[in-house]
Design an enzyme around this catalytic site. Structure first.
Site, short mmCIF file in Angstrom:
data_model
loop_
_atom_site.label_atom_id
_atom_site.label_comp_id
_atom_site.label_asym_id
_atom_site.label_seq_id
_atom_site.Cartn_x
_atom_site.Cartn_y
_atom_site.Cartn_z
N ASP A 21 -10.33 -6.74 0.15
CA ASP A 21 -9.87 -6.03 1.22
C ASP A 21 -9.26 -6.88 2.35
O ASP A 21 -9.93 -8.09 2.07
CB ASP A 21 -10.71 -4.75 1.73
CG ASP A 21 -9.83 -3.41 2.02
OD1 ASP A 21 -8.59 -3.76 2.26
OD2 ASP A 21 -10.49 -2.41 2.20
N ARG B 259 4.08 3.02 2.72
CA ARG B 259 4.99 2.02 3.61
C ARG B 259 6.30 2.24 3.18
O ARG B 259 6.97 1.83 4.10
CB ARG B 259 4.45 0.47 3.37
CG ARG B 259 2.84 0.50 3.26
CD ARG B 259 2.26 0.64 4.55
NE ARG B 259 0.85 0.11 4.64
CZ ARG B 259 -0.25 0.71 5.41
NH1 ARG B 259 0.34 1.81 6.29
NH2 ARG B 259 -1.32 0.25 5.44
N LYS C 29 -9.57 1.40 -5.83
CA LYS C 29 -10.57 1.06 -4.47
C LYS C 29 -11.19 2.10 -3.86
O LYS C 29 -10.68 3.38 -4.28
CB LYS C 29 -9.24 0.43 -3.32
CG LYS C 29 -8.18 1.60 -3.07
CD LYS C 29 -7.23 0.86 -2.12
CE LYS C 29 -6.01 1.70 -1.84
NZ LYS C 29 -5.10 1.11 -0.79
N HIS C 30 -12.16 2.04 -3.11
CA HIS C 30 -12.72 0.90 -2.53
C HIS C 30 -14.25 1.03 -3.32
O HIS C 30 -15.03 1.58 -2.76
CB HIS C 30 -12.49 0.93 -1.24
CG HIS C 30 -11.51 1.22 -0.35
ND1 HIS C 30 -10.91 2.51 -0.36
CD2 HIS C 30 -10.42 0.23 0.14
CE1 HIS C 30 -9.66 2.47 0.53
NE2 HIS C 30 -9.57 1.17 0.64
N ASP D 69 0.77 -1.30 0.14
CA ASP D 69 0.08 0.08 0.03
C ASP D 69 1.04 1.27 -0.06
O ASP D 69 1.65 1.37 1.09
CB ASP D 69 -1.08 -0.12 1.36
CG ASP D 69 -2.12 -0.98 1.24
OD1 ASP D 69 -2.81 -0.81 0.10
OD2 ASP D 69 -2.33 -1.40 2.13
N HIS E 138 -12.13 -0.82 9.21
CA HIS E 138 -11.23 -1.56 9.64
C HIS E 138 -11.72 -1.61 11.19
O HIS E 138 -11.19 -2.75 11.71
CB HIS E 138 -9.80 -0.93 10.00
CG HIS E 138 -9.10 -0.43 8.78
ND1 HIS E 138 -9.48 0.57 7.85
CD2 HIS E 138 -8.14 -1.03 8.21
CE1 HIS E 138 -8.42 0.39 6.74
NE2 HIS E 138 -7.64 -0.52 6.92
N ARG F 169 -7.05 10.96 1.64
CA ARG F 169 -6.55 9.89 0.83
C ARG F 169 -7.32 10.15 -0.71
O ARG F 169 -6.73 9.40 -1.60
CB ARG F 169 -7.03 8.41 1.09
CG ARG F 169 -5.89 8.27 2.22
CD ARG F 169 -6.56 6.97 3.19
NE ARG F 169 -6.48 5.76 2.31
CZ ARG F 169 -6.89 4.47 2.58
NH1 ARG F 169 -7.50 4.33 3.75
NH2 ARG F 169 -6.65 3.50 1.93
#
Length: 341
Positions: A250, A71, A167-168, A63, A180, A137
């Protein structure tokens, strides 16, 4: 050995003996890397090469979006959240589109150069600050602007040789909850979703290599979360929108996926609903449950071609950083990130 449907994560910065054995399981199709797996550029190169030495055909992904979700940091350009392009558009639409394209090219080039196949990007959600987990985002709260800016990003990523994942699906920007941590519910009718959140997916689907559905229930459309819904994945995404690429679930460890029960049930239901590959992350016992108990006839039930997600070309890191395009784009994006911070 053909690719299986399961994308696994790793516990640390190098492969353990146990993980080497897990990667040989026929159900495994790839590895996703998180921040805990990465200390610096050289270590990341070694880790990716080690994964490929175990099974060369595995997909390696990450990601890498920019902003809050990046990351790979040490040795990589610090990227701003994609919503900065909305502000640039207000000043100069042509320049915003060009920089969005250059951003897609740079992001893709940097991760391809280190040996990774693709990032799960771009975010096609329509949002500015409504949803706690999306927010900046997203490229914009205007669906048409999302389509144009994300389309430019996609063109740049493709130019670099990286497959892209939208996404998403069909949009996470109109619910406040973080999937999440909970299973969000959106009560809008399909035509209401279609008139806003679905627009970028409809307009960009011919250029998307993959799609990742949201762990959200659209209660007026189906009682199942999108990632477990044949109505959303087979009827709407495949048949109505005509999407022929890869569908990734996901992360099945998210709370929004817990409605499906055990990890093997989550993987089974996602694959039966229309996912081609499933992510089982941050829960090693759950991943082992899937590998041990998922029926082999589900290994190859995909519609999308998993091999299409492989890197199409790889730049040399030194040549990339010496290029005028990388230097100019990296400098501009880092300035935007610094201003955002």
């Amino acid at each position: 050995m053909t690719l299986g449907p399961v994308i696994l994560d790793l516990e640390s910065t190098s492969l353990s003996a146990e993980e080497r054995q897990l990667l040989l399981h026929p159900a495994v199709g790839g590895v996703i890397l998180f921040s805990r797996n990465i200390t610096d550029y050289q270590q990341l190169q070694v880790l990716v090469a080690d994964i490929r030495s175990v099974r060369g055909e595995l997909l390696v992904c990450v990601d890498q979006e920019g902003g809050r979700v990046q990351r790979c940091k040490e040795g990589f350009t610090r990227l701003p959240p994609m919503q900065v392009f909305h502000g640039l558009w207000e000043e100069d639409p042509t320049a915003a589109l060009q920089l969005a394209r250059d951003c897609g090219w740079l992001l893709a080039s940097e991760i391809l150069a280190v040996g990774i196949d693709f990032s799960f990007a771009p975010v096609l959600d329509v949002d500015d600050s409504f949803c706690s987990v999306i927010g900046d985002r997203a490229f914009s709260s205007d669906p048409q602007r999302v389509s144009e800016l994300a389309g430019a990003f996609i063109d740049g990523a493709h130019e670099a040789g990286m497959a892209v994942t939208g996404k998403h699906f069909p949009g996470h920007g109109s619910v406040r909850g973080d999937s999440h941590l909970e299973l969000p519910t959106d009560s809008r009718r399909f035509d209401e979703v279609e008139a806003r959140d679905l627009i970028p997916f409809v307009q960009l689907q011919p250029r998307l290599d993959a799609v990742m559905p949201a762990h959200i229930v659209f209660s007026a459309v189906d009682t199942e979360p999108v990632g477990f819904s044949a109505r959303w994945l087979r009827e709407i995404l495949r048949q109505q929108l005509g999407f022929t690429g890869v569908v990734f679930s996901d992360d099945l460890n998210m709370e929004g996926a817990s409605v499906a029960g055990s990890y093997v049930n989550r993987a089974r239901q996602a694959l039966q609903a229309g996912c081609d590959l499933v992510l089982v992350c941050n829960n090693r016992p759950g991943a082992e449950d899937v590998l041990q108990n998922l029926e082999p006839d589900l290994y190859q039930c995909q519609t999308g071609d998993r091999d299409s997600m492989r890197a199409r070309q790889r730049p040399q890191a030194d040549e990339l950083r010496c290029s005028e395009r990388w230097q100019n784009t990296s400098s501009r994006l880092q300035q935007l990130q610094a201003a955002k911070s």
